[in-house]
Design a protein around this motif. Structure first.
Motif, PDB file in Angstrom:
ATOM      1  N   THR A  16     -21.056  -8.676 -26.337  1.00  0.00           N
ATOM      2  CA  THR A  16     -21.677  -9.348 -27.486  1.00  0.00           C
ATOM      3  C   THR A  16     -20.682  -9.832 -28.539  1.00  0.00           C
ATOM      4  N   ASN A  17     -19.384  -9.730 -28.248  1.00  0.00           N
ATOM      5  CA  ASN A  17     -18.385 -10.126 -29.245  1.00  0.00           C
ATOM      6  C   ASN A  17     -17.375 -11.120 -28.694  1.00  0.00           C
ATOM      7  N   ALA A  18     -16.867 -11.946 -29.592  1.00  0.00           N
ATOM      8  CA  ALA A  18     -15.841 -12.915 -29.230  1.00  0.00           C
ATOM      9  C   ALA A  18     -14.474 -12.241 -29.238  1.00  0.00           C
ATOM     10  N   SER A  19     -13.562 -12.762 -28.427  1.00  0.00           N
ATOM     11  CA  SER A  19     -12.169 -12.323 -28.439  1.00  0.00           C
ATOM     12  C   SER A  19     -11.393 -13.314 -29.294  1.00  0.00           C
ATOM     13  N   ARG A  20     -10.519 -12.797 -30.123  1.00  0.00           N
ATOM     14  CA  ARG A  20      -9.822 -13.679 -31.069  1.00  0.00           C
ATOM     15  C   ARG A  20      -8.320 -13.407 -31.081  1.00  0.00           C
ATOM     16  N   ALA A  21      -7.595 -14.449 -31.405  1.00  0.00           N
ATOM     17  CA  ALA A  21      -6.154 -14.319 -31.607  1.00  0.00           C
ATOM     18  C   ALA A  21      -5.899 -14.242 -33.110  1.00  0.00           C
ATOM     19  N   PRO A  22      -4.965 -13.377 -33.512  1.00  0.00           N
ATOM     20  CA  PRO A  22      -4.602 -13.350 -34.925  1.00  0.00           C
ATOM     21  C   PRO A  22      -4.077 -14.720 -35.356  1.00  0.00           C
ATOM     22  N   ARG A  23      -4.312 -15.065 -36.590  1.00  0.00           N
ATOM     23  CA  ARG A  23      -3.871 -16.365 -37.127  1.00  0.00           C
ATOM     24  C   ARG A  23      -2.376 -16.567 -36.837  1.00  0.00           C
ATOM     25  N   ASP A  81      -0.908 -16.637 -33.940  1.00  0.00           N
ATOM     26  CA  ASP A  81      -0.475 -16.100 -32.656  1.00  0.00           C
ATOM     27  C   ASP A  81      -0.960 -16.995 -31.521  1.00  0.00           C
ATOM     28  N   HIS A  82      -0.198 -17.013 -30.463  1.00  0.00           N
ATOM     29  CA  HIS A  82      -0.544 -17.817 -29.296  1.00  0.00           C
ATOM     30  C   HIS A  82      -1.561 -17.102 -28.409  1.00  0.00           C
ATOM     31  N   PHE A  83      -1.504 -15.765 -28.384  1.00  0.00           N
ATOM     32  CA  PHE A  83      -2.379 -14.967 -27.523  1.00  0.00           C
ATOM     33  C   PHE A  83      -3.338 -14.132 -28.358  1.00  0.00           C
ATOM     34  N   THR A  84      -4.428 -13.696 -27.731  1.00  0.00           N
ATOM     35  CA  THR A  84      -5.301 -12.735 -28.390  1.00  0.00           C
ATOM     36  C   THR A  84      -4.541 -11.423 -28.550  1.00  0.00           C
ATOM     37  N   SER A  85      -5.035 -10.559 -29.377  1.00  0.00           N
ATOM     38  CA  SER A  85      -4.406  -9.243 -29.542  1.00  0.00           C
ATOM     39  C   SER A  85      -4.364  -8.505 -28.210  1.00  0.00           C
ATOM     40  N   PHE A  86      -5.411  -8.612 -27.425  1.00  0.00           N
ATOM     41  CA  PHE A  86      -5.518  -7.960 -26.123  1.00  0.00           C
ATOM     42  C   PHE A  86      -4.394  -8.411 -25.184  1.00  0.00           C
ATOM     43  N   SER A  87      -4.296  -9.716 -24.939  1.00  0.00           N
ATOM     44  CA  SER A  87      -3.244 -10.229 -24.055  1.00  0.00           C
ATOM     45  C   SER A  87      -1.868 -10.029 -24.659  1.00  0.00           C
ATOM     46  N   GLY A  88      -1.760 -10.198 -25.963  1.00  0.00           N
ATOM     47  CA  GLY A  88      -0.475  -9.999 -26.622  1.00  0.00           C
ATOM     48  C   GLY A  88       0.080  -8.600 -26.392  1.00  0.00           C
ATOM     49  N   VAL A 142      -8.291  -8.555 -15.098  1.00  0.00           N
ATOM     50  CA  VAL A 142      -8.103  -8.586 -16.546  1.00  0.00           C
ATOM     51  C   VAL A 142      -8.768  -9.857 -17.063  1.00  0.00           C
ATOM     52  N   LEU A 143      -9.767  -9.672 -17.906  1.00  0.00           N
ATOM     53  CA  LEU A 143     -10.506 -10.807 -18.466  1.00  0.00           C
ATOM     54  C   LEU A 143     -10.299 -10.857 -19.969  1.00  0.00           C
ATOM     55  N   ASP A 144      -9.683 -11.904 -20.424  1.00  0.00           N
ATOM     56  CA  ASP A 144      -9.467 -12.090 -21.852  1.00  0.00           C
ATOM     57  C   ASP A 144     -10.226 -13.334 -22.286  1.00  0.00           C
ATOM     58  N   SER A 145     -11.497 -13.136 -22.545  1.00  0.00           N
ATOM     59  CA  SER A 145     -12.331 -14.239 -23.003  1.00  0.00           C
ATOM     60  C   SER A 145     -13.472 -13.670 -23.837  1.00  0.00           C
ATOM     61  N   CYS A 146     -14.070 -14.516 -24.621  1.00  0.00           N
ATOM     62  CA  CYS A 146     -15.204 -14.084 -25.422  1.00  0.00           C
ATOM     63  C   CYS A 146     -16.293 -13.533 -24.518  1.00  0.00           C
ATOM     64  N   TYR A 147     -16.881 -12.435 -24.940  1.00  0.00           N
ATOM     65  CA  TYR A 147     -18.003 -11.815 -24.234  1.00  0.00           C
ATOM     66  C   TYR A 147     -17.644 -11.352 -22.816  1.00  0.00           C
ATOM     67  N   SER A 148     -16.362 -11.119 -22.560  1.00  0.00           N
ATOM     68  CA  SER A 148     -15.914 -10.743 -21.220  1.00  0.00           C
ATOM     69  C   SER A 148     -16.481  -9.417 -20.746  1.00  0.00           C
ATOM     70  N   GLY A 149     -16.902  -8.560 -21.652  1.00  0.00           N
ATOM     71  CA  GLY A 149     -17.502  -7.295 -21.262  1.00  0.00           C
ATOM     72  C   GLY A 149     -18.765  -7.450 -20.440  1.00  0.00           C
ATOM     73  N   ALA A 150     -19.387  -8.612 -20.489  1.00  0.00           N
ATOM     74  CA  ALA A 150     -20.584  -8.850 -19.675  1.00  0.00           C
ATOM     75  C   ALA A 150     -20.263  -8.777 -18.190  1.00  0.00           C
ATOM     76  N   ALA A 151     -19.018  -8.957 -17.813  1.00  0.00           N
ATOM     77  CA  ALA A 151     -18.618  -8.919 -16.402  1.00  0.00           C
ATOM     78  C   ALA A 151     -18.520  -7.509 -15.853  1.00  0.00           C
ATOM     79  N   LEU A 152     -18.454  -6.516 -16.712  1.00  0.00           N
ATOM     80  CA  LEU A 152     -18.244  -5.146 -16.246  1.00  0.00           C
ATOM     81  C   LEU A 152     -19.295  -4.684 -15.256  1.00  0.00           C
ATOM     82  N   ASP A 153     -20.518  -5.035 -15.461  1.00  0.00           N
ATOM     83  CA  ASP A 153     -21.597  -4.533 -14.618  1.00  0.00           C
ATOM     84  C   ASP A 153     -21.505  -5.023 -13.180  1.00  0.00           C
ATOM     85  N   THR A 154     -20.950  -6.207 -12.968  1.00  0.00           N
ATOM     86  CA  THR A 154     -20.919  -6.738 -11.607  1.00  0.00           C
ATOM     87  C   THR A 154     -19.556  -6.671 -10.938  1.00  0.00           C
TER      88      THR A 154
END
Length: 87
Positions: free
Chosen positions: A56-63, A65-72, A21-33
């Motif tokens: 190509t996109n950043a991961s963000r937390a709602p204003r 919130d401690h976690f991004t929407s994904f991790s939350g 589980v990768l919760d970081s900006c542009y983490s989709g780049a890891a899918l290929d490898t």
């Protein structure tokens, strides 16, 4: 953490199937490898990857919130369960 270090740790794991589980900006780049479902000479078999964004996109937390929407949502599901699913 550098992506190559994550890949090495996952590849060296003795576990049969892995979920990364990768919760970081542009983490989709890891899918290929990392993901077994995609074609790449460097992929790790039996490794499944969930990412919070595409390559190509950043991961963000709602204003406020401690976690991004994904991790939350993952944390909420693990803590509270999924509505309509028996535990």
């Amino acid at each position: 953490m550098e992506f190559d270090r994550i890949r090495e740790q996952v590849a060296d794991s003795p576990v049969g199937s892995r979920l990364v589980v990768l919760d970081s900006c542009y983490s989709g780049a890891a899918l290929d490898t990392l993901s077994a479902g995609l074609s790449s000479a460097s992929r790790i078999e039996d490794t499944y990857v969930m990412t919070s964004s595409d390559a190509t996109n950043a991961s963000r937390a709602p204003r406020g919130d401690h976690f991004t929407s994904f991790s939350g949502e993952i944390i909420r599901s693990l803590t509270d369960g999924i509505q309509g699913v028996r535990q």
